[in-house]
Write a protein that holds these residues in place. Structure first.
Motif, PDB file in Angstrom:
ATOM      1  N   UNK A   1       0.859  -1.194   0.000  1.00 26.95           N
ATOM      2  CA  UNK A   1       0.000   0.000   0.000  1.00 26.95           C
ATOM      3  C   UNK A   1       0.889   1.236   0.000  1.00 26.95           C
ATOM      4  N   UNK A   2       0.666   2.114  -0.970  1.00 31.64           N
ATOM      5  CA  UNK A   2       1.442   3.345  -1.012  1.00 31.64           C
ATOM      6  C   UNK A   2       0.514   4.551  -1.173  1.00 31.64           C
ATOM      7  N   UNK A   3       1.093   5.738  -1.146  1.00 32.04           N
ATOM      8  CA  UNK A   3       0.290   6.960  -1.201  1.00 32.04           C
ATOM      9  C   UNK A   3      -0.449   7.089  -2.530  1.00 32.04           C
ATOM     10  N   UNK A   4       0.182   6.688  -3.610  1.00 37.34           N
ATOM     11  CA  UNK A   4      -0.464   6.782  -4.913  1.00 37.34           C
ATOM     12  C   UNK A   4      -1.701   5.897  -4.976  1.00 37.34           C
ATOM     13  N   UNK A   5      -1.577   4.689  -4.435  1.00 37.22           N
ATOM     14  CA  UNK A   5      -2.720   3.780  -4.416  1.00 37.22           C
ATOM     15  C   UNK A   5      -3.845   4.320  -3.543  1.00 37.22           C
ATOM     16  N   UNK A   6      -3.488   4.915  -2.411  1.00 32.70           N
ATOM     17  CA  UNK A   6      -4.507   5.493  -1.536  1.00 32.70           C
ATOM     18  C   UNK A   6      -5.216   6.658  -2.220  1.00 32.70           C
ATOM     19  N   UNK A   7      -4.466   7.467  -2.965  1.00 28.78           N
ATOM     20  CA  UNK A   7      -5.072   8.596  -3.671  1.00 28.78           C
ATOM     21  C   UNK A   7      -6.057   8.094  -4.729  1.00 28.78           C
ATOM     22  N   UNK A   8      -5.681   7.032  -5.445  1.00 30.22           N
ATOM     23  CA  UNK A   8      -6.582   6.448  -6.443  1.00 30.22           C
ATOM     24  C   UNK A   8      -7.832   5.901  -5.760  1.00 30.22           C
ATOM     25  N   UNK A   9      -7.636   5.167  -4.671  1.00 28.46           N
ATOM     26  CA  UNK A   9      -8.768   4.599  -3.935  1.00 28.46           C
ATOM     27  C   UNK A   9      -9.721   5.687  -3.457  1.00 28.46           C
ATOM     28  N   UNK A  10      -9.196   6.765  -2.904  1.00 32.88           N
ATOM     29  CA  UNK A  10     -10.057   7.846  -2.421  1.00 32.88           C
ATOM     30  C   UNK A  10     -10.864   8.441  -3.565  1.00 32.88           C
ATOM     31  N   UNK A  11     -10.234   8.626  -4.705  1.00 30.67           N
ATOM     32  CA  UNK A  11     -10.945   9.219  -5.836  1.00 30.67           C
ATOM     33  C   UNK A  11     -12.047   8.282  -6.348  1.00 30.67           C
ATOM     34  N   UNK A  12     -11.774   6.976  -6.349  1.00 27.14           N
ATOM     35  CA  UNK A  12     -12.808   6.024  -6.773  1.00 27.14           C
ATOM     36  C   UNK A  12     -13.985   6.056  -5.796  1.00 27.14           C
ATOM     37  N   UNK A  13     -13.685   6.126  -4.508  1.00 28.60           N
ATOM     38  CA  UNK A  13     -14.744   6.187  -3.496  1.00 28.60           C
ATOM     39  C   UNK A  13     -15.570   7.458  -3.651  1.00 28.60           C
ATOM     40  N   UNK A  14     -14.914   8.557  -3.959  1.00 30.89           N
ATOM     41  CA  UNK A  14     -15.614   9.838  -4.061  1.00 30.89           C
ATOM     42  C   UNK A  14     -16.430   9.950  -5.342  1.00 30.89           C
TER      43      UNK A  14
END
Length: 315
Positions: free
Chosen positions: A1-14
């Protein structure tokens, strides 16, 4: 898990969609899909139910979203803070200085240095020179500014391992009441002051010894009537016409700027010359921040400019 993956995940959730997340992040949809799969693989669990092109988050995904937002917000704030530190508009400055400059010169300079940068916090303390050396050696302040007049060789040896030092040398000035018979001269000598009531620093300071030597060299009497821990208090006695004194240039500059048009002390060249040395010191074992380094460099140049000006020695 890295910051880039978290940023992608947040955008998909939003956004609720891979294509919308890709548009908002300016990336391709396959890249977004790959990042999501890599995140799920690293966690060992699926974060969404796939129903055709629809993505429905599992309950655990909502927990991850709250954690991801906190992490990403903290990273963003940290980047912003570091950028401010890099650009010298954010940070802390802990400065300790001897009394002469602390009366006017240092506060004025600090104010100008900060300018509109509201995210710089300043601690400005006043101590004697020996106390300043100890505080910097103890790594308690970022910057210290003092004179070198009370240091022993033993102190120099052990303290030199604890702080870095930049020394600026100059010569002292003669401070006279404005109505003194010598006040119109361009240069005042020790012989001119033979037997005159004098003020000086307290015994033990090298300036007192050097002033005595200057008088002895001319066969003149050094008539010490008032001694003080700092030069600044002596100006009250000089204004009253009670003494003259041989003082350092920054104390003289501070007095002139504080008094302005009401100044009733004049400063003249003094011979034989009495040397004086200022020391700009920083902790050796704790590297100063970029902000502190920039401040120290600018203050050093500022002091040199003051010492080079002919203002205080003009007729």
């Amino acid at each position: 898990m890295n910051l880039q993956q978290l940023a992608v995940f947040r955008e998909i959730m939003n956004t609720g969609s891979l294509s919308a997340a890709a548009r908002n992040l300016h990336r391709t949809q396959p890249a977004i899909s790959a990042a999501l799969k890599a995140l799920e693989a690293s966690l060992g669990m699926e974060l969404f139910h796939r129903e055709g092109r629809r993505l429905s988050p599992v309950p655990e995904a909502r927990y991850l979203l709250s954690e991801a937002e906190e992490i990403l917000d903290r990273v963003s704030a940290t980047r912003s803070n570091l950028a401010g530190m890099r650009d010298r508009v954010r940070g802390t400055l802990r400065i300790v200085t001897m009394p002469g400059p602390s009366a006017f010169l240092m506060p004025q300079f600090v104010s100008r240095f900060i300018g509109d940068a509201r995210d710089i916090r300043v601690t400005l303390s006043t101590r004697s020179s020996p106390q300043i050396l100890n505080l910097i050696a103890a790594q308690s302040f970022d910057i210290g500014f003092c004179d070198m007049g009370t240091r022993s060789e033993t102190e120099d040896r052990w303290q030199s391992e604890l702080f870095s030092e930049l020394v600026t040398t100059c010569t002292c000035l003669c401070a006279l009441p404005a109505d003194h018979p010598l006040a119109d001269r361009g240069t005042v000598t020790a012989e001119n002051l033979d037997g005159e009531p004098m003020g000086a620093l307290q015994p033990g300071h090298v300036t007192v010894r050097d002033t005595q030597r200057a008088f002895d060299a001319c066969g003149a009497e050094f008539n010490l009537c008032v001694d003080a821990q700092y030069f600044v208090p002596l100006f009250h006695f000089i204004e009253a016409g009670q003494i003259c004194a041989v003082v350092d240039p920054l104390s003289a500059e501070s007095y002139l700027r504080l008094r302005g048009e009401n100044a009733s002390v004049k400063f003249k060249r003094f011979e034989p010359s009495v040397p004086f040395a200022y020391s700009l010191i920083t902790p050796q074992q704790r590297r100063p921040s970029l902000l502190a380094q920039e401040f120290a460099a600018q203050w050093h140049n500022y002091v040199r400019q003051i010492l080079e000006t002919p203002l205080m020695t003009s007729d």
